[in-house]
Design a protein around this motif. Structure first.
Motif, PDB file in Angstrom:
ATOM      1  N   ALA A  67       0.875  -1.180   0.000  1.00  0.00           N
ATOM      2  CA  ALA A  67       0.000   0.000   0.000  1.00  0.00           C
ATOM      3  C   ALA A  67       0.906   1.222   0.000  1.00  0.00           C
ATOM      4  N   ILE A  68       0.490   2.235  -0.732  1.00  0.00           N
ATOM      5  CA  ILE A  68       1.260   3.482  -0.764  1.00  0.00           C
ATOM      6  C   ILE A  68       0.338   4.617  -0.332  1.00  0.00           C
ATOM      7  N   VAL A  69       0.809   5.391   0.638  1.00  0.00           N
ATOM      8  CA  VAL A  69       0.055   6.543   1.136  1.00  0.00           C
ATOM      9  C   VAL A  69       0.761   7.793   0.619  1.00  0.00           C
ATOM     10  N   ILE A  70       0.020   8.660  -0.046  1.00  0.00           N
ATOM     11  CA  ILE A  70       0.676   9.818  -0.667  1.00  0.00           C
ATOM     12  C   ILE A  70       0.066  11.136  -0.243  1.00  0.00           C
ATOM     13  N   ARG A  71       0.928  12.077   0.111  1.00  0.00           N
ATOM     14  CA  ARG A  71       0.526  13.474   0.253  1.00  0.00           C
ATOM     15  C   ARG A  71       1.345  14.270  -0.742  1.00  0.00           C
ATOM     16  N   HIS A  72       0.650  15.124  -1.501  1.00  0.00           N
ATOM     17  CA  HIS A  72       1.354  15.900  -2.531  1.00  0.00           C
ATOM     18  C   HIS A  72       0.695  17.266  -2.691  1.00  0.00           C
ATOM     19  N   GLY A  73       1.470  18.253  -3.065  1.00  0.00           N
ATOM     20  CA  GLY A  73       0.960  19.616  -3.198  1.00  0.00           C
ATOM     21  C   GLY A  73       0.100  19.852  -4.436  1.00  0.00           C
ATOM     22  N   GLY A 118      -3.944  13.670   1.112  1.00  0.00           N
ATOM     23  CA  GLY A 118      -4.068  15.104   0.818  1.00  0.00           C
ATOM     24  C   GLY A 118      -3.350  15.441  -0.468  1.00  0.00           C
ATOM     25  N   ASP A 119      -4.119  15.831  -1.512  1.00  0.00           N
ATOM     26  CA  ASP A 119      -3.487  16.243  -2.770  1.00  0.00           C
ATOM     27  C   ASP A 119      -3.935  17.664  -3.124  1.00  0.00           C
ATOM     28  N   GLY A 120      -3.017  18.585  -2.949  1.00  0.00           N
ATOM     29  CA  GLY A 120      -3.280  19.984  -3.285  1.00  0.00           C
ATOM     30  C   GLY A 120      -4.560  20.479  -2.650  1.00  0.00           C
ATOM     31  N   GLN A 121      -5.407  21.105  -3.473  1.00  0.00           N
ATOM     32  CA  GLN A 121      -6.671  21.641  -2.982  1.00  0.00           C
ATOM     33  C   GLN A 121      -7.831  20.678  -3.272  1.00  0.00           C
ATOM     34  N   HIS A 122      -7.471  19.478  -3.708  1.00  0.00           N
ATOM     35  CA  HIS A 122      -8.489  18.541  -4.173  1.00  0.00           C
ATOM     36  C   HIS A 122      -9.199  17.803  -3.038  1.00  0.00           C
ATOM     37  N   GLY A 146     -13.541  29.228   7.121  1.00  0.00           N
ATOM     38  CA  GLY A 146     -12.102  29.472   6.969  1.00  0.00           C
ATOM     39  C   GLY A 146     -11.737  29.630   5.506  1.00  0.00           C
ATOM     40  N   ASP A 147     -10.534  29.189   5.197  1.00  0.00           N
ATOM     41  CA  ASP A 147     -10.003  29.336   3.842  1.00  0.00           C
ATOM     42  C   ASP A 147     -10.537  28.187   2.963  1.00  0.00           C
ATOM     43  N   ILE A 148     -11.805  28.321   2.596  1.00  0.00           N
ATOM     44  CA  ILE A 148     -12.450  27.244   1.823  1.00  0.00           C
ATOM     45  C   ILE A 148     -11.754  27.074   0.465  1.00  0.00           C
ATOM     46  N   LEU A 149     -11.342  28.181  -0.119  1.00  0.00           N
ATOM     47  CA  LEU A 149     -10.759  28.164  -1.465  1.00  0.00           C
ATOM     48  C   LEU A 149      -9.581  27.191  -1.579  1.00  0.00           C
ATOM     49  N   HIS A 150      -8.703  27.209  -0.577  1.00  0.00           N
ATOM     50  CA  HIS A 150      -7.483  26.405  -0.673  1.00  0.00           C
ATOM     51  C   HIS A 150      -7.575  25.074   0.068  1.00  0.00           C
TER      52      HIS A 150
END
Ligand code: NCD
Length: 341
Positions: free
Chosen positions: A121-127, A147-151, A187-191
């Motif tokens: 299994a691979i767990v990824i966090r990326h901007g 967590g991937d960017g703002q997605h 809060g900062d919903i956009l990002h």
């Protein structure tokens, strides 16, 4: 006991792998309501185990879990690591700062490298939004989005739902789902990938979601996702059952989005006075990291009977144990999990 559990299970979701027919966990957007409930229910056994003095199970013994984090993290990385270890897996953490990514390696080459090491299994966090899916398309094992960017940040939304369910049940409510609840995300919903995943998850479980932010931090057209949009925090809190606060994600902002942190706190900070607009027993949530004195005051964050912020952290480990268990069932040859789509 066992037969009651089995029939309750049958009524809530299909049997075997049909209960969760996905190889990866990329976003709440790909999940059906019953699949969300399945993961929450699966996590309950791990909540119980994690409250024991000895917190260990050998379910994933011999499996290798790689946590590949291309962005900073405290809670998410630690809880995925603890989750894997409590289930007996060999857990390896790859920090991008010390990896070949800094030497110019592409994401796809990194994915191919991780795959060649035969992770289970691979767990990824990326901007970057979509990076997790890109890696999932290149590897042979389950991929979990941390967590991937703002997605999206699906395990955050799931742990938030589990924490909320526990808090409601501790008050004697059945909390089968969140029908009838009004939940404000401010809060900062956009990002925020947390806002997006939570909007999808809470709505799937029946809640009414109000999003509140200054106009510059509200994504345009978000109403189309079924949210009620507010720019006045007091109005948003009126009669609410839950206030979920989000940090200003300054690292994702190019340019000036708010006049000052002081001004922001004045209009959008959760103070004790402002919380009085919500229901008298309204709960307070925050995914962390908190900026005390900006989006939330300490006297609210630390309210023993209302803030469930530390419970959220507790539930994070259980949810990640459930996700690692469920997603690796096919690879482990668990009966009934071999043949789903
Ligand atoms: C969030 C994230 O990384 O998206 N943190 C977390 O996972 N608990 C929220 C944030 O960084 O503000």
């Amino acid at each position: 006991m066992a037969s009651t559990e089995t029939s309750a299970h049958a009524a809530r979701y299909p049997a075997g792998a049909l209960a969760f027919p996905h190889r990866d966990l990329i976003g709440i957007g790909q999940l059906e309501r019953h699949e969300i409930l399945f993961l929450l229910d699966e996590a309950e056994q791990w909540v119980a185990l994690n409250r024991q003095p000895t917190k260990h199970n050998d379910l994933l013994a011999g499996l290798t879990v790689i946590n590949a984090f291309f962005e900073n993290s405290t809670r998410t990385l630690l809880s995925f690591e603890i989750a894997g270890k409590r289930l007996g897996a060999d857990v390896v953490n790859m920090h991008a700062a010390q990896s070949s990514v800094k030497k110019g390696e592409t994401l796809i080459d990194t994915a191919i490298t991780l795959n060649a090491m035969r992770a289970d299994a691979i767990v990824i966090r990326h901007g970057s939004s979509g990076a997790t899916q890109l890696i999932a398309d290149k590897v042979d094992c389950p991929v979990l989005n941390a967590g991937d960017g703002q997605h999206e940040h699906p395990t955050q939304a799931l742990l938030d739902a589990l924490a909320l369910r526990h808090a409601l049940r501790a008050r004697g409510e059945a909390a089968e789902d969140f029908t009838g609840l009004v939940i404000v995300i401010c809060g900062d919903i956009l990002h925020s990938r947390v806002a997006r995943s939570n909007l999808l998850c809470l709505q799937a479980l029946g809640a009414t979601v109000r999003l509140c932010a200054p106009p510059a931090l509200m994504p345009s057209g978000i109403e189309a996702m079924g949210a009620e949009v507010f720019h006045d925090f007091d109005a948003a809190l009126d009669g609410a059952d839950v206030a979920m606060m989000l940090r200003l994600q300054t690292e994702r902002m190019s340019g000036q989005f708010i006049p000052s942190a002081r001004e922001y706190h004045h209009l959008y900070g959760l103070t004790k006075t402002r919380l009085a607009n919500a229901r008298p027993d309204a709960l307070v949530m925050h995914p962390g990291p908190m900026n005390r004195g900006v989006e939330i005051d300490s006297e609210v964050a630390d309210m023993i009977d209302r803030s469930i912020i530390t419970r959220q952290v507790e539930m994070g480990v259980a949810i990640r144990m459930a996700a690692l268990d469920v997603l690796t069932r096919r690879g482990r040859g668990v009966e009934g999990w071999g043949d789903a789509a």
